[in-house]
Design an enzyme around this catalytic site. Structure first.
Site, short mmCIF file in Angstrom:
data_model
loop_
_atom_site.label_atom_id
_atom_site.label_comp_id
_atom_site.label_asym_id
_atom_site.label_seq_id
_atom_site.Cartn_x
_atom_site.Cartn_y
_atom_site.Cartn_z
N HIS A 218 2.24 1.11 -1.06
CA HIS A 218 3.38 0.91 -0.16
C HIS A 218 3.22 1.88 1.00
CE1 HIS A 218 7.42 -0.39 1.00
NE2 HIS A 218 7.51 0.84 1.48
N CYS A 219 3.21 1.37 2.21
CA CYS A 219 2.98 2.24 3.37
C CYS A 219 4.28 2.46 4.14
CB CYS A 219 1.93 1.62 4.29
SG CYS A 219 1.64 2.61 5.76
N PRO A 220 4.79 3.70 4.18
CA PRO A 220 6.03 3.94 4.92
C PRO A 220 5.87 3.78 6.43
CG PRO A 220 5.11 5.98 4.07
CD PRO A 220 4.28 4.89 3.51
N ASN A 223 6.51 0.33 6.93
CA ASN A 223 7.68 -0.08 6.13
C ASN A 223 7.40 -1.39 5.40
OD1 ASN A 223 10.26 0.00 5.06
ND2 ASN A 223 11.17 -1.07 6.81
N ASN A 224 6.27 -1.46 4.77
CA ASN A 224 5.87 -2.69 4.09
C ASN A 224 4.83 -2.34 3.03
OD1 ASN A 224 5.69 -5.39 3.54
ND2 ASN A 224 4.67 -5.98 5.44
#
Ligand SMILES: [Zn+2]
Ligand SMILES: [Zn+2]
Length: 392
Positions: A218-220, A223-224
């Protein structure tokens, strides 16, 4: 109604109202926290565009370095454009999840067998190993699937195994019935939160509250989740982002040093140039090793989760018959075993697409469906998948 009853009802109502209020505040805070990195990155990119054009290039053009200023701009545009395009696509494209797939499957009014018969010659052969000729039979697939479900006493979610000519998904079989990865005890992988079976390479994301297909992480910053459908866009984003940082740093720093060396040059230095250098170094130090790591992962057809975590693989019946010592063993637990590695070229094609023309553009969809993946021969031998029952 007595006075006590009325007051307790009033208190209860007040309590529910407070709980609702706190839930709203909590979801507001979560939303702000989730969106902040994306907004920050977008602002930095917009500022970098402005600072590079209007503070750096225009300074050069206005100080008798017209060619240098124009060349800096010409090379800046494609790099910036590709970085922003990939960033946008990575953040806006759904990585694919089991819940949406199931809903999609339910809404599709396609007949399973009919759908399979129309498409099995093309797509299905690609999805399953080439040396399993008997398995390319429509009736066989349906029977095996039904059998598998009835034996396990569960109703599995429908999976998309193929796409028709218009890229519309077609339901063919349950995802779990094609899985080679299982839980530690050998049971099917099941998500308690999604209340659904997990297919190979899918994992539950706490932020997205979904089981993501071929989940990487999950990549902040976008945001996805990075998963099956947006991994290419994410990969291109970090690669172009790295080149963008290198380019900005290597063009801004020499100019800054040259101006500083001049008498009274310190007063001519633009704060934006220094900040461009600083931001490109900070992001470059993070992005360059990250993109190198992901290039390696791409060539190996391995996700970040698979790189760090051990997986449990189901062994076929041949393995169990090989000796009395192995009678009880039907699970192989390993971190280094990679059943999906098909050679560098095929691995890259699975993510970036078949056509090399579109490899470097954030367009297209990956090969396959995100539920099942072709296995290499070594995996077939090691896991002893030599019988129909072992595969389905
Ligand atoms: Zn889940
Ligand atoms: Zn996520």
């Amino acid at each position: 109604m007595s006075f006590i009853e009325a007051s307790s009802k009033k208190k209860k109502k007040k309590g529910m109202g407070a709980a609702r209020f706190f839930r709203k505040v909590q979801s507001c805070c979560t939303f702000t926290l989730n969106v902040s990195p994306v907004v920050l990155l977008s602002l930095i990119l917009a500022w970098a565009f402005w600072a590079y054009h209007f503070r750096l290039c225009l300074y050069l053009i206005g100080n008798q370095a017209i060619l240098q200023g124009c060349l800096y701009m010409i090379f800046f545009e494609p790099l910036f454009g590709l970085t922003v395009w990939s960033f946008y696509k990575a953040s806006r494209t759904s990585p694919g999840n089991t819940i949406d797939t199931a809903k999609q499957g339910e809404s599709e009014e396609l007949d399973i067998e009919e759908g399979y018969q129309d498409n099995h010659d093309s797509e299905y052969v690609q999805l399953l190993p080439s040396h399993l000729p008997a398995r390319n039979d429509a009736n066989h697939l349906s029977e095996t699937d039904d059998q598998s479900n009835s034996e396990q006493g569960t109703s599995s979610s429908p999976a998309i195994l193929s796409l028709d000519d218009n890229n519309a998904p077609i339901r063919l079989a349950s995802s779990s019935s094609l899985s080679i990865t299982v839980k530690r005890d050998g049971a099917k992988r099941y998500c308690q939160k999604c209340k659904m079976d997990k297919c190979d390479r899918s994992h539950h994301c706490r932020s997205c509250k979904r089981c993501i297909l071929k989940m990487d992480h999950h990549c902040p910053w976008i945001n996805n989740c990075v998963g099956f459908y947006n991994y290419k866009f994410f990969y291109l984003f970090i690669v172009y982002g790295s080149w963008f940082c290198i380019y900005v740093f290597s063009t801004t720093l020499p100019l800054t040093i040259r101006i500083m060396k001049q008498p009274m040059g310190i007063f001519e230095i633009d704060f934006n140039w220094l900040f461009l250098c600083f931001v490109s170094v900070v992001f470059g130090l993070f992005l360059i090793p990250f993109s190198l790591f992901h290039t390696r992962q791409l060539c190996k057809n391995r996700t970040t989760i698979e790189f760090y975590e051990k997986a449990n693989y189901r062994l076929g019946s041949r393995q169990k018959r090989m000796g009395s010592r192995r009678q009880m063993i039907d699970i192989m637990r390993s971190r280094y075993f990679n059943p999906w590695e098909l050679g560098t070229r095929t691995n890259v094609e699975q993510v970036l697409g078949k056509s090399t023309m579109t490899w470097f553009l954030p367009i297209g969809i990956p090969s396959g469906n995100g539920h099942t993946f072709p296995l290499n021969d070594h995996a077939y031998d090691t896991l002893a998948i030599d019988e129909v029952d072992d595969v389905y």
